[in-house]
Scaffold this motif. Sequence first.
Motif, PDB file in Angstrom:
ATOM      1  N   LEU A  54       0.807  -1.205   0.000  1.00 44.50           N
ATOM      2  CA  LEU A  54       0.000   0.000   0.000  1.00 44.50           C
ATOM      3  C   LEU A  54       0.846   1.264   0.000  1.00 44.50           C
ATOM      4  O   LEU A  54       0.368   2.328  -0.364  1.00 44.50           O
ATOM      5  N   LEU A  55       2.100   1.129   0.438  1.00 48.42           N
ATOM      6  CA  LEU A  55       2.959   2.316   0.478  1.00 48.42           C
ATOM      7  C   LEU A  55       3.226   2.875  -0.916  1.00 48.42           C
ATOM      8  O   LEU A  55       3.564   4.044  -1.054  1.00 48.42           O
TER       9      LEU A  55
ATOM     10  N   ALA B 174       3.381  -6.549   9.015  1.00 47.01           N
ATOM     11  CA  ALA B 174       1.962  -6.630   9.375  1.00 47.01           C
ATOM     12  C   ALA B 174       1.665  -7.937  10.108  1.00 47.01           C
ATOM     13  O   ALA B 174       0.907  -7.951  11.087  1.00 47.01           O
ATOM     14  N   ARG B 175       2.271  -9.025   9.667  1.00 43.18           N
ATOM     15  CA  ARG B 175       2.055 -10.322  10.349  1.00 43.18           C
ATOM     16  C   ARG B 175       2.640 -10.292  11.756  1.00 43.18           C
ATOM     17  O   ARG B 175       2.044 -10.811  12.696  1.00 43.18           O
ATOM     18  N   LEU B 176       3.816  -9.682  11.905  1.00 41.09           N
ATOM     19  CA  LEU B 176       4.436  -9.575  13.227  1.00 41.09           C
ATOM     20  C   LEU B 176       3.569  -8.744  14.169  1.00 41.09           C
ATOM     21  O   LEU B 176       3.354  -9.117  15.329  1.00 41.09           O
TER      22      LEU B 176
ATOM     23  N   SER C 154      -0.244  -9.219   4.258  1.00 41.29           N
ATOM     24  CA  SER C 154       0.676 -10.326   4.016  1.00 41.29           C
ATOM     25  C   SER C 154       2.145  -9.941   4.230  1.00 41.29           C
ATOM     26  O   SER C 154       3.018 -10.806   4.196  1.00 41.29           O
ATOM     27  N   THR C 155       2.423  -8.670   4.478  1.00 37.80           N
ATOM     28  CA  THR C 155       3.812  -8.265   4.682  1.00 37.80           C
ATOM     29  C   THR C 155       4.317  -8.794   6.016  1.00 37.80           C
ATOM     30  O   THR C 155       3.545  -8.961   6.968  1.00 37.80           O
TER      31      THR C 155
ATOM     32  N   SER D 268      -0.694  -0.387  10.761  1.00 36.11           N
ATOM     33  CA  SER D 268      -0.565  -1.523   9.847  1.00 36.11           C
ATOM     34  C   SER D 268      -1.814  -1.681   8.990  1.00 36.11           C
ATOM     35  O   SER D 268      -1.727  -1.855   7.769  1.00 36.11           O
ATOM     36  N   ASN D 269      -2.973  -1.605   9.616  1.00 35.18           N
ATOM     37  CA  ASN D 269      -4.231  -1.732   8.870  1.00 35.18           C
ATOM     38  C   ASN D 269      -4.394  -0.625   7.835  1.00 35.18           C
ATOM     39  O   ASN D 269      -4.959  -0.841   6.771  1.00 35.18           O
TER      40      ASN D 269
END
Length: 97
Positions: free
Chosen positions: A1-2, A58-60, A54-55, A47-48
């Motif tokens: 998204l960045l 984001a998972r961490l 899936s990055t 993060s949201n």
Amino acid sequence: LLNQYSAEDVNRIKLSFQLESATARIAFLTNDVEATQISINNLKNLSNSYLDESTPLARLISKLEAKKLVTPPIARDKLDELRLKIREFRQSPGLLD
């Protein structure tokens, strides 16, 4: 998204992640469970808003959010007591006799 944002906005977003991560780390290390949880929630909101789920980051963050933080026992007094005993032991006469 960045990829949807300008380089200047990306730098601000990265800085927001870094600052919030540092805040969470300091809160955790100072045994402030409430502040730690707030920072983790703020990281999850960032993060949201800005990361694909899936990055790795984001998972961490999702894993951190899922953990239930408990207040660890405060060992500061015991550590101070141990440091004092070590200092006294090192300064005791005849140590190397």
